[in-house]
Design a protein around this motif. Structure first.
Motif, PDB file in Angstrom:
ATOM      1  N   PRO A  15       0.806  -1.229   0.000  1.00 29.70           N
ATOM      2  CA  PRO A  15       0.000   0.000   0.000  1.00 29.70           C
ATOM      3  C   PRO A  15       0.834   1.272   0.000  1.00 29.70           C
ATOM      4  CG  PRO A  15      -0.002  -1.025   2.173  1.00 29.70           C
ATOM      5  CD  PRO A  15       0.663  -1.995   1.254  1.00 29.70           C
ATOM      6  N   ASP A  16       2.091   1.161   0.415  1.00 28.49           N
ATOM      7  CA  ASP A  16       2.937   2.354   0.499  1.00 28.49           C
ATOM      8  C   ASP A  16       3.834   2.515  -0.724  1.00 28.49           C
ATOM      9  OD1 ASP A  16       4.341   0.040   1.141  1.00 28.49           O
ATOM     10  OD2 ASP A  16       5.739   1.076   2.467  1.00 28.49           O
ATOM     11  N   ARG A  17       3.599   1.727  -1.757  1.00 30.44           N
ATOM     12  CA  ARG A  17       4.430   1.804  -2.956  1.00 30.44           C
ATOM     13  C   ARG A  17       3.557   1.898  -4.198  1.00 30.44           C
ATOM     14  NH1 ARG A  17       8.424  -3.326  -1.764  1.00 30.44           N
ATOM     15  NH2 ARG A  17       9.183  -2.643   0.272  1.00 30.44           N
ATOM     16  N   ALA A  18       4.159   2.396  -5.246  1.00 27.73           N
ATOM     17  CA  ALA A  18       3.474   2.439  -6.535  1.00 27.73           C
ATOM     18  C   ALA A  18       4.496   2.129  -7.622  1.00 27.73           C
ATOM     19  CB  ALA A  18       2.847   3.809  -6.775  1.00 27.73           C
ATOM     20  N   VAL A  19       4.077   1.401  -8.633  1.00 33.38           N
ATOM     21  CA  VAL A  19       4.966   1.119  -9.760  1.00 33.38           C
ATOM     22  C   VAL A  19       5.212   2.418 -10.515  1.00 33.38           C
ATOM     23  CG1 VAL A  19       5.162  -0.091 -11.964  1.00 33.38           C
ATOM     24  CG2 VAL A  19       4.191  -1.263  -9.976  1.00 33.38           C
ATOM     25  N   PRO A  20       6.456   2.828 -10.678  1.00 33.57           N
ATOM     26  CA  PRO A  20       6.740   4.073 -11.406  1.00 33.57           C
ATOM     27  C   PRO A  20       6.351   3.921 -12.870  1.00 33.57           C
ATOM     28  CG  PRO A  20       8.767   2.859 -11.015  1.00 33.57           C
ATOM     29  CD  PRO A  20       7.688   2.139 -10.258  1.00 33.57           C
ATOM     30  N   GLU A  21       5.560   4.836 -13.393  1.00 38.85           N
ATOM     31  CA  GLU A  21       5.036   4.714 -14.749  1.00 38.85           C
ATOM     32  C   GLU A  21       6.088   5.164 -15.753  1.00 38.85           C
ATOM     33  OE1 GLU A  21       1.284   6.655 -15.064  1.00 38.85           O
ATOM     34  OE2 GLU A  21       0.331   5.354 -13.591  1.00 38.85           O
ATOM     35  N   ILE A  22       6.796   4.189 -16.292  1.00 32.36           N
ATOM     36  CA  ILE A  22       7.843   4.450 -17.273  1.00 32.36           C
ATOM     37  C   ILE A  22       7.402   3.983 -18.663  1.00 32.36           C
ATOM     38  CG2 ILE A  22      10.251   4.010 -17.908  1.00 32.36           C
ATOM     39  CD1 ILE A  22      10.772   3.485 -14.923  1.00 32.36           C
ATOM     40  N   GLY A  23       6.878   2.757 -18.728  1.00 28.81           N
ATOM     41  CA  GLY A  23       6.356   2.220 -19.976  1.00 28.81           C
ATOM     42  C   GLY A  23       4.841   2.272 -19.977  1.00 28.81           C
ATOM     43  N   VAL A  24       4.223   1.318 -20.653  1.00 30.25           N
ATOM     44  CA  VAL A  24       2.772   1.183 -20.650  1.00 30.25           C
ATOM     45  C   VAL A  24       2.376   0.459 -19.375  1.00 30.25           C
ATOM     46  CG1 VAL A  24       0.802   0.132 -21.811  1.00 30.25           C
ATOM     47  CG2 VAL A  24       2.651   1.136 -23.159  1.00 30.25           C
ATOM     48  N   THR A  25       1.476   1.025 -18.589  1.00 25.34           N
ATOM     49  CA  THR A  25       1.095   0.422 -17.319  1.00 25.34           C
ATOM     50  C   THR A  25      -0.311  -0.164 -17.399  1.00 25.34           C
ATOM     51  OG1 THR A  25       0.316   2.577 -16.527  1.00 25.34           O
ATOM     52  CG2 THR A  25       2.569   1.935 -15.958  1.00 25.34           C
ATOM     53  N   THR A  26      -0.499  -1.314 -16.746  1.00 29.00           N
ATOM     54  CA  THR A  26      -1.792  -1.982 -16.735  1.00 29.00           C
ATOM     55  C   THR A  26      -1.847  -2.937 -15.549  1.00 29.00           C
ATOM     56  OG1 THR A  26      -3.286  -3.431 -17.988  1.00 29.00           O
ATOM     57  CG2 THR A  26      -0.929  -3.804 -18.268  1.00 29.00           C
ATOM     58  N   ASP A  27      -3.033  -3.171 -15.009  1.00 30.02           N
ATOM     59  CA  ASP A  27      -3.189  -4.127 -13.915  1.00 30.02           C
ATOM     60  C   ASP A  27      -3.033  -5.564 -14.394  1.00 30.02           C
ATOM     61  OD1 ASP A  27      -3.526  -2.283 -11.934  1.00 30.02           O
ATOM     62  OD2 ASP A  27      -5.720  -2.387 -11.905  1.00 30.02           O
ATOM     63  N   ALA A  28      -3.442  -5.826 -15.642  1.00 35.88           N
ATOM     64  CA  ALA A  28      -3.421  -7.188 -16.163  1.00 35.88           C
ATOM     65  C   ALA A  28      -2.984  -7.176 -17.620  1.00 35.88           C
ATOM     66  CB  ALA A  28      -4.800  -7.833 -16.027  1.00 35.88           C
ATOM     67  N   ILE A  29      -2.208  -8.180 -18.004  1.00 34.70           N
ATOM     68  CA  ILE A  29      -1.717  -8.265 -19.375  1.00 34.70           C
ATOM     69  C   ILE A  29      -2.866  -8.573 -20.321  1.00 34.70           C
ATOM     70  CG2 ILE A  29      -1.192 -10.733 -19.275  1.00 34.70           C
ATOM     71  CD1 ILE A  29       0.973  -7.973 -20.908  1.00 34.70           C
ATOM     72  N   ASP A  30      -2.793  -8.006 -21.495  1.00 34.77           N
ATOM     73  CA  ASP A  30      -3.850  -8.165 -22.489  1.00 34.77           C
ATOM     74  C   ASP A  30      -3.183  -8.376 -23.844  1.00 34.77           C
ATOM     75  OD1 ASP A  30      -5.616  -6.475 -24.659  1.00 34.77           O
ATOM     76  OD2 ASP A  30      -6.856  -7.603 -23.241  1.00 34.77           O
ATOM     77  N   LEU A  31      -3.632  -9.396 -24.575  1.00 35.61           N
ATOM     78  CA  LEU A  31      -2.990  -9.726 -25.839  1.00 35.61           C
ATOM     79  C   LEU A  31      -3.146  -8.606 -26.871  1.00 35.61           C
ATOM     80  CD1 LEU A  31      -1.313 -12.045 -26.994  1.00 35.61           C
ATOM     81  CD2 LEU A  31      -3.405 -12.936 -28.022  1.00 35.61           C
ATOM     82  N   ALA A  32      -4.276  -7.911 -26.854  1.00 31.75           N
ATOM     83  CA  ALA A  32      -4.473  -6.812 -27.800  1.00 31.75           C
ATOM     84  C   ALA A  32      -3.452  -5.704 -27.555  1.00 31.75           C
ATOM     85  CB  ALA A  32      -5.891  -6.264 -27.678  1.00 31.75           C
ATOM     86  N   LEU A  33      -3.131  -5.467 -26.289  1.00 32.51           N
ATOM     87  CA  LEU A  33      -2.118  -4.471 -25.948  1.00 32.51           C
ATOM     88  C   LEU A  33      -0.762  -4.885 -26.495  1.00 32.51           C
ATOM     89  CD1 LEU A  33      -1.001  -2.027 -24.372  1.00 32.51           C
ATOM     90  CD2 LEU A  33      -0.890  -3.512 -22.353  1.00 32.51           C
ATOM     91  N   VAL A  34      -0.423  -6.144 -26.319  1.00 30.40           N
ATOM     92  CA  VAL A  34       0.857  -6.651 -26.810  1.00 30.40           C
ATOM     93  C   VAL A  34       0.918  -6.554 -28.336  1.00 30.40           C
ATOM     94  CG1 VAL A  34       2.351  -8.686 -26.961  1.00 30.40           C
ATOM     95  CG2 VAL A  34       1.154  -8.171 -24.819  1.00 30.40           C
ATOM     96  N   ASP A  35      -0.173  -6.927 -29.013  1.00 27.51           N
ATOM     97  CA  ASP A  35      -0.232  -6.824 -30.478  1.00 27.51           C
ATOM     98  C   ASP A  35       0.046  -5.390 -30.936  1.00 27.51           C
ATOM     99  OD1 ASP A  35      -0.765  -9.474 -31.057  1.00 27.51           O
ATOM    100  OD2 ASP A  35      -2.943  -9.214 -30.977  1.00 27.51           O
ATOM    101  N   ASP A  36      -0.594  -4.434 -30.277  1.00 26.21           N
ATOM    102  CA  ASP A  36      -0.440  -3.040 -30.676  1.00 26.21           C
ATOM    103  C   ASP A  36       0.994  -2.557 -30.452  1.00 26.21           C
ATOM    104  OD1 ASP A  36      -1.672  -0.476 -31.538  1.00 26.21           O
ATOM    105  OD2 ASP A  36      -1.041   0.154 -29.542  1.00 26.21           O
ATOM    106  N   LEU A  37       1.582  -2.934 -29.327  1.00 23.93           N
ATOM    107  CA  LEU A  37       2.962  -2.531 -29.054  1.00 23.93           C
ATOM    108  C   LEU A  37       3.924  -3.166 -30.049  1.00 23.93           C
ATOM    109  CD1 LEU A  37       3.082  -2.700 -25.155  1.00 23.93           C
ATOM    110  CD2 LEU A  37       3.250  -0.657 -26.574  1.00 23.93           C
ATOM    111  N   TYR A  38       3.667  -4.405 -30.399  1.00 26.19           N
ATOM    112  CA  TYR A  38       4.553  -5.085 -31.339  1.00 26.19           C
ATOM    113  C   TYR A  38       4.497  -4.426 -32.721  1.00 26.19           C
ATOM    114  CZ  TYR A  38       6.906  -8.734 -33.965  1.00 26.19           C
ATOM    115  OH  TYR A  38       7.789  -9.423 -34.779  1.00 26.19           O
TER     116      TYR A  38
END
Length: 328
Positions: free
Chosen positions: A265-288
């Motif tokens: 609760p006291d930390r947050a992932v630093p937003e450097i790349g594309v951030t998401t709670d769960a991986i999604d194949l459509a997201l990966v397709d678009d990035l590729y």
């Protein structure tokens, strides 16, 4: 006589030392400071010791000109640095997990030189070290081989999260879903859990479950390469969280997906790349196909400027030069 002595705590930490040692032109060796670090490198000569935990006694028996250490746990148990110059070089460069403050609070008053991955770390080091301690920005030696490496364009994705205990759920919350996202797709997934989660702790159960599932999937590989460098060179996209592997990956310029499903609760992932709670194949397709969206690219550039990590493939050379300068 051993001039440069590397003190290795965990086997996976050897990658930093090996990247430096290729630029060292004097006699060098490593001493394990934990039993599981024995035999971890075939590139640096090992000094065999009866008891790896007897660090002070072992260092004094070897009598090096300088000691290089890249961890920070338990340094208060030792006193060898009162007699031998100690150079601290971080293992990797974790971002967003409080590693900078932990390093400044535990290590820096005991060292002759602190080698910082980038200006972000160096600023904190300079504010914390005594006036006689050298602070130098060297970069990430283990990432030198990633600079200017051509993208493979082979639909290969690397999953390399931080370990369960430090990541506070990042691995446990995402590992299974990452495997299932890529199962049976046209992508090859390299599944690379942190070394700690392969041998101990609550992450081990997750690793075993995922490994059993991976055995059923022809397009998913349990990545057992010695260090992540070669896997990074072979991958088009990295899926991680706030692992130290991110700082290395930034040297490639390739797309980064950060999973933000953590339990701290006291930390947050630093937003450097594309951030998401769960991986999604459509997201990966678009990035590729299209790479990172322009706002993400701008954000990455802003991070790169703030981190100040030199990415010219000469980090190992700079680090070796600083180490040799500290010889007693």
């Amino acid at each position: 006589m051993v001039a440069v002595l590397y003190a290795i705590e965990r086997p996976f930490m050897r990658k930093t030392f090996e990247a430096i040692d290729r630029h060292v032109d004097v006699e060098s060796a490593f001493v394990p400071v934990r039993a599981d670090a024995r035999g971890c490198s075939d590139r640096i000569t090992e000094i065999e010791v009866r008891d790896p935990g007897a660090v002070d006694e072992n260092v004094r028996a070897i009598d090096p000109a300088v000691v290089v250490y890249n961890h920070r746990f338990g340094i208060e148990r030792f006193s060898f640095y009162e007699e031998y110059p100690l150079v601290h070089l971080r293992h990797g460069a974790s971002i967003g997990r409080g590693e900078i403050s932990v390093t400044t609070e535990t290590m820096l008053e005991r060292v002759a030189a602190a080698l910082a991955p980038g200006e972000r770390w160096a600023r904190a080091y300079r504010a914390a070290v005594p006036p006689d301690v050298t602070v130098a920005v060297v970069g990430l030696p283990e990432a030198d081989a990633l600079v200017d490496a051509p993208p493979p364009r082979e639909r290969r994705v690397l999953y390399a999260p931080t370990n369960y205990m430090v990541g506070r759920g990042a691995y446990a919350n995402t590992a299974r879903s990452v495997v299932e996202c890529f199962a049976g797709t046209e992508y090859e997934l390299l599944f690379r859990p942190h070394p700690t989660d392969r041998r101990e702790g609550p992450g081990l159960a997750v690793t075993r479950e995922c490994r059993a599932r991976i055995a059923e999937l022809p397009n998913v590989v349990f990545d057992e390469t010695a260090t992540p460098t070669e896997s990074m060179r072979r991958s088009d996209i990295l899926v991680s969280d706030y692992s130290g592997s991110i700082a290395e990956w930034l040297h490639t310029g390739r797309p980064l997906v950060q999973l933000t499903d953590i339990d701290a609760p006291d930390r947050a992932v630093p937003e450097i790349g594309v951030t998401t709670d769960a991986i999604d194949l459509a997201l990966v397709d678009d990035l590729y196909r299209n790479g990172e969206p322009e706002p993400v690219a701008r954000r990455r550039q802003s991070w790169l400027e703030d981190l100040g990590i030199p990415m010219d493939g000469r980090a190992g050379e700079r680090a070796a030069s600083e180490v040799l300068r500290c010889r007693a």
